[in-house]
Design a protein around this motif. Structure first.
Motif, PDB file in Angstrom:
ATOM      1  N   ASP A   1       7.388  -6.204   7.731  1.00 51.93           N
ATOM      2  CA  ASP A   1       6.618  -7.285   7.138  1.00 51.93           C
ATOM      3  C   ASP A   1       5.239  -7.411   7.785  1.00 51.93           C
ATOM      4  O   ASP A   1       4.243  -7.622   7.092  1.00 51.93           O
ATOM      5  N   ASP A   2       5.169  -7.256   9.098  1.00 51.33           N
ATOM      6  CA  ASP A   2       3.875  -7.350   9.794  1.00 51.33           C
ATOM      7  C   ASP A   2       2.893  -6.283   9.324  1.00 51.33           C
ATOM      8  O   ASP A   2       1.698  -6.544   9.187  1.00 51.33           O
ATOM      9  N   ALA A   3       3.380  -5.067   9.084  1.00 47.79           N
ATOM     10  CA  ALA A   3       2.511  -3.978   8.629  1.00 47.79           C
ATOM     11  C   ALA A   3       2.002  -4.261   7.219  1.00 47.79           C
ATOM     12  O   ALA A   3       0.815  -4.061   6.921  1.00 47.79           O
ATOM     13  N   LEU A   4       2.886  -4.737   6.343  1.00 51.84           N
ATOM     14  CA  LEU A   4       2.466  -5.073   4.979  1.00 51.84           C
ATOM     15  C   LEU A   4       1.460  -6.221   4.999  1.00 51.84           C
ATOM     16  O   LEU A   4       0.432  -6.166   4.321  1.00 51.84           O
TER      17      LEU A   4
ATOM     18  N   GLU B   1       4.177  12.485  -5.711  1.00 46.53           N
ATOM     19  CA  GLU B   1       3.793  12.789  -7.089  1.00 46.53           C
ATOM     20  C   GLU B   1       3.195  11.580  -7.808  1.00 46.53           C
ATOM     21  O   GLU B   1       2.825  11.668  -8.976  1.00 46.53           O
ATOM     22  N   GLY B   2       3.144  10.440  -7.133  1.00 45.83           N
ATOM     23  CA  GLY B   2       2.582   9.241  -7.744  1.00 45.83           C
ATOM     24  C   GLY B   2       3.594   8.424  -8.514  1.00 45.83           C
ATOM     25  O   GLY B   2       3.221   7.502  -9.242  1.00 45.83           O
ATOM     26  N   LYS B   3       4.886   8.721  -8.344  1.00 43.05           N
ATOM     27  CA  LYS B   3       5.942   7.947  -9.012  1.00 43.05           C
ATOM     28  C   LYS B   3       6.335   6.775  -8.122  1.00 43.05           C
ATOM     29  O   LYS B   3       6.430   6.920  -6.901  1.00 43.05           O
ATOM     30  N   ARG B   4       6.571   5.630  -8.753  1.00 40.89           N
ATOM     31  CA  ARG B   4       6.969   4.449  -7.992  1.00 40.89           C
ATOM     32  C   ARG B   4       8.292   4.703  -7.271  1.00 40.89           C
ATOM     33  O   ARG B   4       9.174   5.365  -7.802  1.00 40.89           O
ATOM     34  N   ARG B   5       8.360   4.192  -6.073  1.00 42.65           N
ATOM     35  CA  ARG B   5       9.570   4.309  -5.267  1.00 42.65           C
ATOM     36  C   ARG B   5       9.843   2.976  -4.600  1.00 42.65           C
ATOM     37  O   ARG B   5       8.966   2.145  -4.462  1.00 42.65           O
ATOM     38  N   SER B   6      11.073   2.817  -4.194  1.00 40.19           N
ATOM     39  CA  SER B   6      11.475   1.599  -3.497  1.00 40.19           C
ATOM     40  C   SER B   6      10.967   1.640  -2.056  1.00 40.19           C
ATOM     41  O   SER B   6      11.003   2.690  -1.409  1.00 40.19           O
ATOM     42  N   LEU B   7      10.488   0.512  -1.577  1.00 37.99           N
ATOM     43  CA  LEU B   7      10.077   0.377  -0.189  1.00 37.99           C
ATOM     44  C   LEU B   7      10.377  -1.055   0.249  1.00 37.99           C
ATOM     45  O   LEU B   7       9.510  -1.929   0.195  1.00 37.99           O
ATOM     46  N   PRO B   8      11.616  -1.298   0.667  1.00 34.59           N
ATOM     47  CA  PRO B   8      11.978  -2.660   1.080  1.00 34.59           C
ATOM     48  C   PRO B   8      11.143  -3.132   2.266  1.00 34.59           C
ATOM     49  O   PRO B   8      10.735  -2.344   3.110  1.00 34.59           O
ATOM     50  N   VAL B   9      10.917  -4.438   2.305  1.00 37.17           N
ATOM     51  CA  VAL B   9      10.173  -5.071   3.400  1.00 37.17           C
ATOM     52  C   VAL B   9      11.198  -5.645   4.372  1.00 37.17           C
ATOM     53  O   VAL B   9      12.098  -6.381   3.981  1.00 37.17           O
TER      54      VAL B   9
END
Length: 166
Positions: free
Chosen positions: A14-17, A128-136
């Motif tokens: 969360d701090d990085a985001l 490739e520019g496809k959306r991926r999951s990145l939980p916070v």
């Protein structure tokens, strides 16, 4: 060791985001750009194999304007292990441009943050520019106080000043 670190990226601290969102907001109307650094998730008490994005590196000499940001690769520290990149789109569009895709070849995760730079105004993408999951993840981060814990007296002593010179 190469510039880009191996291991699956499982999320972002969360701090990085928060840092990336604030940096994007402060740079507006120009684009913001940084590199993402990851640490083993296990170091933060997470029961996951892989890396957690923990830091955003601001590369000195990065040039930006309202439509692009360019990192000077010769300014990236030699010991920096990146897991990807982050940049803003002042126009608010959360889709990668052709120029963005050309820079996504390395690293596992690339974040685009769009105006107005709120908590929901970002996406994570793969190479490739496809959306991926990145939980916070809300994890306890080392705030680096020990590194920056010094006083004016410490600086004066290091410079050989007696403190009476003003």
């Amino acid at each position: 060791m190469g510039l880009f670190r191996s291991g699956d990226v499982i999320g972002i601290a969360d701090d990085a985001l928060t840092f990336a969102l604030e940096a994007s907001r402060e740079t507006h109307p120009d684009e913001y750009m940084g590199l993402l650094r990851g640490e083993p998730a296990s170091e933060f008490g997470l029961d996951h194999d892989g890396l957690l994005v923990t830091d955003v590196l601001i590369v000195p000499g990065t040039e930006s304007n309202p439509v692009s940001a360019t990192v000077k690769t010769n300014m990236i520290p030699n010991d920096f292990s990146s897991v990807g990149s982050v940049h803003s789109h002042p126009n608010g569009v959360l889709q990668p441009s052709q120029a963005d895709l050309a820079t996504f070849g390395k690293g596992q995760v690339h974040i685009i943050i769009g105006h107005p730079y709120g908590r929901e105004d970002w996406v994570a993408l793969d190479r490739e520019g496809k959306r991926r999951s990145l939980p916070v993840y809300d994890v306890e981060m080392d705030d680096g106080e020990e590194f920056f814990h010094f006083t004016q007296e410490d600086i004066d002593a290091e410079l050989g000043l007696d403190g009476d010179e003003s």
